[in-house]
Write an enzyme that holds these catalytic residues in place. Structure first.
Site, PDB file in Angstrom:
ATOM      1  N   ASP A   1       4.456  -7.352  -1.644  1.00 37.41           N
ATOM      2  CA  ASP A   1       4.575  -8.356  -2.700  1.00 37.41           C
ATOM      3  C   ASP A   1       4.099  -7.812  -4.036  1.00 37.41           C
ATOM      4  OD1 ASP A   1       3.723 -11.265  -0.647  1.00 37.41           O
ATOM      5  OD2 ASP A   1       5.539 -10.062  -0.820  1.00 37.41           O
TER       6      ASP A   1
ATOM      7  N   GLU B   1       4.285  -4.815  -5.248  1.00 34.54           N
ATOM      8  CA  GLU B   1       5.301  -3.962  -5.865  1.00 34.54           C
ATOM      9  C   GLU B   1       6.424  -4.814  -6.448  1.00 34.54           C
ATOM     10  OE1 GLU B   1       7.538  -0.374  -6.835  1.00 34.54           O
ATOM     11  OE2 GLU B   1       5.450  -0.986  -6.668  1.00 34.54           O
ATOM     12  N   TYR B   2       6.854  -5.845  -5.705  1.00 33.86           N
ATOM     13  CA  TYR B   2       7.894  -6.748  -6.218  1.00 33.86           C
ATOM     14  C   TYR B   2       7.403  -7.427  -7.494  1.00 33.86           C
ATOM     15  CZ  TYR B   2      11.433 -10.418  -6.402  1.00 33.86           C
ATOM     16  OH  TYR B   2      12.440 -11.242  -6.801  1.00 33.86           O
TER      17      TYR B   2
ATOM     18  N   SER C   1       9.539 -22.184  -8.229  1.00 35.85           N
ATOM     19  CA  SER C   1       8.515 -21.219  -7.834  1.00 35.85           C
ATOM     20  C   SER C   1       7.330 -21.357  -8.785  1.00 35.85           C
ATOM     21  CB  SER C   1       9.083 -19.802  -7.877  1.00 35.85           C
ATOM     22  OG  SER C   1       9.490 -19.477  -9.199  1.00 35.85           O
ATOM     23  N   LEU C   2       6.331 -20.476  -8.659  1.00 33.47           N
ATOM     24  CA  LEU C   2       5.153 -20.517  -9.519  1.00 33.47           C
ATOM     25  C   LEU C   2       5.044 -19.225 -10.316  1.00 33.47           C
ATOM     26  CD1 LEU C   2       2.454 -21.947  -7.081  1.00 33.47           C
ATOM     27  CD2 LEU C   2       3.537 -23.169  -8.968  1.00 33.47           C
TER      28      LEU C   2
ATOM     29  N   GLU D   1      -6.030 -25.030  -4.672  1.00 30.33           N
ATOM     30  CA  GLU D   1      -5.662 -25.009  -3.256  1.00 30.33           C
ATOM     31  C   GLU D   1      -5.281 -23.604  -2.825  1.00 30.33           C
ATOM     32  OE1 GLU D   1      -2.545 -27.901  -3.160  1.00 30.33           O
ATOM     33  OE2 GLU D   1      -0.967 -26.442  -3.571  1.00 30.33           O
TER      34      GLU D   1
ATOM     35  N   LYS E   1      -3.277 -20.569  -1.501  1.00 27.29           N
ATOM     36  CA  LYS E   1      -1.838 -20.254  -1.507  1.00 27.29           C
ATOM     37  C   LYS E   1      -1.491 -19.600  -0.172  1.00 27.29           C
ATOM     38  CE  LYS E   1       1.822 -18.042  -4.184  1.00 27.29           C
ATOM     39  NZ  LYS E   1       2.424 -17.332  -3.045  1.00 27.29           N
TER      40      LYS E   1
ATOM     41  N   ASP F   1       0.502 -17.865   2.707  1.00 32.30           N
ATOM     42  CA  ASP F   1       1.605 -16.911   2.715  1.00 32.30           C
ATOM     43  C   ASP F   1       2.561 -17.286   3.843  1.00 32.30           C
ATOM     44  OD1 ASP F   1       3.131 -14.803   1.948  1.00 32.30           O
ATOM     45  OD2 ASP F   1       1.890 -13.248   2.860  1.00 32.30           O
TER      46      ASP F   1
ATOM     47  N   GLU G   1       4.077 -25.804   3.254  1.00 30.34           N
ATOM     48  CA  GLU G   1       4.248 -24.407   3.660  1.00 30.34           C
ATOM     49  C   GLU G   1       4.143 -24.296   5.170  1.00 30.34           C
ATOM     50  OE1 GLU G   1       4.714 -20.543   1.592  1.00 30.34           O
ATOM     51  OE2 GLU G   1       4.654 -22.610   0.902  1.00 30.34           O
TER      52      GLU G   1
ATOM     53  N   TYR H   1       1.556 -30.239   0.620  1.00 32.66           N
ATOM     54  CA  TYR H   1       0.798 -30.199  -0.628  1.00 32.66           C
ATOM     55  C   TYR H   1       1.446 -30.933  -1.802  1.00 32.66           C
ATOM     56  CZ  TYR H   1       3.970 -26.177  -1.146  1.00 32.66           C
ATOM     57  OH  TYR H   1       5.070 -25.361  -1.171  1.00 32.66           O
TER      58      TYR H   1
ATOM     59  N   LYS I   1      -3.562 -26.323 -10.199  1.00 34.91           N
ATOM     60  CA  LYS I   1      -2.651 -27.367 -10.675  1.00 34.91           C
ATOM     61  C   LYS I   1      -3.426 -28.348 -11.550  1.00 34.91           C
ATOM     62  CE  LYS I   1       0.188 -27.296  -6.459  1.00 34.91           C
ATOM     63  NZ  LYS I   1       0.633 -28.088  -5.280  1.00 34.91           N
TER      64      LYS I   1
ATOM     65  N   LYS J   1      -3.216 -14.617  -7.955  1.00 34.46           N
ATOM     66  CA  LYS J   1      -3.007 -13.778  -6.774  1.00 34.46           C
ATOM     67  C   LYS J   1      -4.260 -12.968  -6.441  1.00 34.46           C
ATOM     68  CE  LYS J   1       0.595 -13.509  -5.019  1.00 34.46           C
ATOM     69  NZ  LYS J   1       1.892 -12.939  -5.349  1.00 34.46           N
TER      70      LYS J   1
ATOM     71  N   CYS K   1      -2.898  22.771  20.506  1.00 34.80           N
ATOM     72  CA  CYS K   1      -4.023  22.133  19.826  1.00 34.80           C
ATOM     73  C   CYS K   1      -4.222  22.777  18.449  1.00 34.80           C
ATOM     74  CB  CYS K   1      -5.298  22.284  20.661  1.00 34.80           C
ATOM     75  SG  CYS K   1      -6.791  21.663  19.835  1.00 34.80           S
TER      76      CYS K   1
ATOM     77  N   CYS L   1      -8.004  24.728  18.647  1.00 28.71           N
ATOM     78  CA  CYS L   1      -8.287  25.883  19.505  1.00 28.71           C
ATOM     79  C   CYS L   1      -7.029  26.611  19.966  1.00 28.71           C
ATOM     80  CB  CYS L   1      -9.117  25.455  20.717  1.00 28.71           C
ATOM     81  SG  CYS L   1      -8.226  24.371  21.868  1.00 28.71           S
TER      82      CYS L   1
ATOM     83  N   CYS M   1      -5.352  17.907  24.312  1.00 27.44           N
ATOM     84  CA  CYS M   1      -5.683  19.321  24.399  1.00 27.44           C
ATOM     85  C   CYS M   1      -6.282  19.569  25.781  1.00 27.44           C
ATOM     86  CB  CYS M   1      -6.690  19.685  23.309  1.00 27.44           C
ATOM     87  SG  CYS M   1      -7.445  21.324  23.511  1.00 27.44           S
TER      88      CYS M   1
ATOM     89  N   CYS N   1     -12.915  23.600  23.388  1.00 23.87           N
ATOM     90  CA  CYS N   1     -12.309  23.120  22.142  1.00 23.87           C
ATOM     91  C   CYS N   1     -13.409  22.555  21.249  1.00 23.87           C
ATOM     92  CB  CYS N   1     -11.249  22.051  22.416  1.00 23.87           C
ATOM     93  SG  CYS N   1     -10.485  21.399  20.908  1.00 23.87           S
TER      94      CYS N   1
END
Length: 674
Positions: free
Chosen positions: A35, A37-38, A84-85, A118, A120, A122, A178, A230, A296, A320, A414, A417, A432, A438
């Site tokens: 999320d 990265e998005y 969405s938020l 509240e 969030k 997922d 949710e 909610y 809110k 977030k 290995c 060794c 091994c 070893c």
């Protein structure tokens, strides 16, 4: 001109990526990237479009809420759009949101706004339709305007009321909430899937989305989804309308809906941030996945004045949490050799900050796991970390894979060794074969022997063990007790004081307990609890050393597999000789008491949450002293649960199973009585 071309190229690239990730996330129930990265890519596109508004197109991801619904379900048009938020990633973002609220309401900046805070969840946003108090329709959010009809699947969720619990109900009511997968149930689902060789879900959100959108509602019914409500979308035929967001939640509760108990009405944005910080500490002890806090404006009149943009309400924002998932690249894959000879593949990652720490290494567990996930050197991968959980490489992002990449090959020998590698047919592990010589296995065995729960030799850490083994000064447990100060003084960084402290710690470790000694030997699959059970059962070292497999199987929690491993260990003459030498140099312990008379003899006890008066390891030792068997998981065989601060899902499970629960004060009372 060149810059403009590059900007247009980047905008188109961002749109293509976001469309692809959105389709995968919402339609295919597969998250290609974390999320975080998005959100970064989305924010970058928003900034570019704000700077160059002439580049905005009607099909830009910023101009819509979600994605198209699946054609596998009948479509449902939302009478009131499910928006969405907007997201806040810092305190600065939150303060700016509060400032905008006051400006739009023509209030002084010193005014304290009343907010509803509240968690969030997922999960998957869902709309429920009730006509004359009876559930008649349920739909996913979809693109915010058109969702998917999932009525039959929603009816399988026990927390969703089929009929409202009130005589005074609206003629038409839309409730929003949710749907989510409780964490304990999610882990159990993945465990069963792995056992059956089926595909695993990447996270609880994917599991919830995949379950709620099953064409066969019997599959949905077999998976324990839950739901928090909610908000109210549309309402008709009801006089006593709520005036605040908190009133909405109270009204939902009276109608029979499940509302999150962690919701709070907060006065002022500074206290909202304090609530956020508190929930961040509580996050890892909750029974559900939480990715932020929603603020809110509590007054519905103020919400109406603030209105909404085309995609999000202006009176709410999602603050977030720090990302639990990030992306990075696998720079290399090495193999570590453990004390039992198992080779574990380890991903060397380009350092990435995730879950509050910088991660540069992550265990890949075994070769079967590497091949199942198709992880390769050079791959861009998703890395996850939650709380104190060790980092996990979730999956590669295959559309970023290097052209010349190749699957990881099984090592031929290995890496330490050079000895032959072997793999038993009934195990996924590769080992091994050089058990005696070893050095990697020897180092890990020595670390285990000297650890706090074993012989507790303070100062004999990883670095010193590495040096002593590399110099061939320590080749087994016995050699530790043959060290002299001069062996340490010749090493860089060790003076007379530090060498003297280590020698004193080695001497003190000779006075131990029988369970600690058994655990220190490092017998495969003999942990602390099993070691305690073995000590309680056999009472003396002599009786333990001559125990047959049949004798061992009589010990609590020791089955055929563990009994066989213990018997194999005790049959090896080298091990018996080493134990004898350790006894000769003076390792000793007090005679065991008769635990059968102890207050908690034979009781299975679980500790959950944080104890304020003692460390969990100390509490565990005290319970064992009282004759208890300490377990990590709550089950029907559990006799007692000790609950500290932030107990999490184990407390709820114990109560469901009607298991006796003690708080810390009551636990301390038992200790004083003994």
């Amino acid at each position: 001109m060149e810059d403009r071309i590059q900007i247009i190229k980047r905008v188109n690239e961002l749109r293509k990526l976001l469309h692809g990730y959105s389709h995968s996330y919402y339609i295919l129930n597969h998250s290609q990237v974390p999320d975080a990265e998005y959100d970064r890519l989305f924010s970058e596109l928003e900034e570019l479009e704000a700077k160059y508004p002439e580049l905005i197109t009607i099909d830009s991801p910023t101009q819509r809420v979600g994605s198209k619904p699946s054609v596998s379900f009948r479509q449902w048009h939302h009478a009131v759009a499910m928006l969405s938020l907007d997201n806040a990633f810092s305190v600065t973002d939150v303060l700016a949101f509060d400032s905008r609220i006051k400006e739009r309401l023509s209030l002084e900046q010193t005014t304290k706004i009343v907010y509803l805070c509240e968690p969030k969840i997922d999960g998957v946003a869902v709309s429920l339709i009730y006509e004359d108090g009876v559930l008649t329709r349920a739909a996913t959010r979809g693109d915010g305007i058109v969702g998917e009809d999932i009525t039959q699947n929603i009816k399988t969720i026990p927390s969703v009321p089929l009929v409202l619990r009130s005589n005074s109900v609206p003629t038409f009511l839309e409730v929003r909430g949710e749907v989510y997968f409780p964490l304990e149930s999610f882990h159990r689902l993945n465990f069963e899937s792995q056992r059956r060789g089926k595909k695993l879900f990447a996270n609880p959100r994917n599991a919830a989305a995949g379950t709620i959108r099953q064409l066969d509602s019997r599959i949905t019914a077999s998976r324990p989804l839950d739901m928090f409500c909610y908000a109210i979308g549309e309402i008709r035929g009801h006089r006593a309308l709520p005036k605040t967001q908190s009133d909405v939640l109270h009204k939902l509760t009276t109608w029979g809906f499940r509302v999150n108990g962690d919701v709070e009405v907060i006065f002022g944005i500074e206290n909202c941030i304090a609530y956020y910080n508190f929930m961040a500490t509580k996050r890892d002890f909750l029974s559900y996945e939480l990715d932020g806090i929603v603020y809110k404006v509590n007054s519905l009149e103020q919400q109406t004045k603030l209105s909404s943009s085309s995609h999000a309400p202006r009176w709410s924002i999602a603050h977030k949490f720090q990302a639990r998932e990030e992306i990075t690249q696998i720079a290399a894959i090495d193999f570590q050799v453990g004390r039992t000879g198992i080779l574990t593949p380890v991903a060397r990652l380009n350092p990435v900050f995730v879950g509050g720490v910088t991660v540069s290494n992550a265990s890949l567990h075994n070769m079967d796991e590497v091949w199942r996930k198709d992880l390769r050197v050079g791959d861009t991968v998703i890395v996850r970390r939650a709380g104190d959980v060790i980092p996990e490489v979730v999956a590669p992002i295959k559309d970023r894979r290097l052209e010349n990449s190749s699957a990881l090959a099984m090592p031929s020998c290995c890496p330490i060794c050079g000895s032959k590698i072997t793999k038993n047919a009934d195990e996924v592990a590769i080992r091994c074969t050089n058990v005696l010589f070893c050095k990697a296995q020897l180092k890990e065995s020595l670390r285990h022997f000297a650890s706090r729960s074993a012989m507790n030799i303070k100062g004999l850490g990883d670095e010193l063990i590495d040096k002593l083994v590399d110099l061939d000064r320590v080749k087994n447990f016995y050699d530790i007790y043959q060290l002299v100060p001069e062996d340490l003084l010749v090493l860089e960084g060790y003076g007379e004081k530090s060498a003297g402290n280590i020698m004193a710690s080695i001497a003190r470790s000779k006075h131990t307990t029988f369970p600690r000694f058994i655990y220190a030997l490092g017998i495969h699959e003999v942990g602390e609890i099993t070691a305690q059970n073995l000590a309680n059962h056999f009472r003396t070292l002599d009786a333990f050393m001559v125990a047959s497999r049949e004798d061992l199987e009589k010990v609590a929690n020791v089955g055929v597999k563990i009994a066989t491993k213990i018997e194999d260990f005790l049959k090896k003459s080298g091990n018996c000789e080493l134990i004898g030498k350790l006894m000769e140099i003076g390792i000793n312990w007090p005679k065991l008491e008769d635990f059968s008379e102890k207050k908690l003899w034979g009781k299975s006890v679980v500790i959950t949450g944080t104890l304020e008066t003692m460390a969990r390891e100390v509490a565990k030792e005290k319970l064992i002293y009282l004759g208890a068997k300490v377990s990590e998981n709550v089950s029907r065989s559990t006799d007692l649960l000790i609950a500290g601060v932030n107990p999490g899902s184990k407390l709820a499970k114990a109560r469901n199973l009607e298991i006796k629960v003690l708080n810390e004060e009551e636990f301390l009372g038992i200790l004083k009585e003994d």
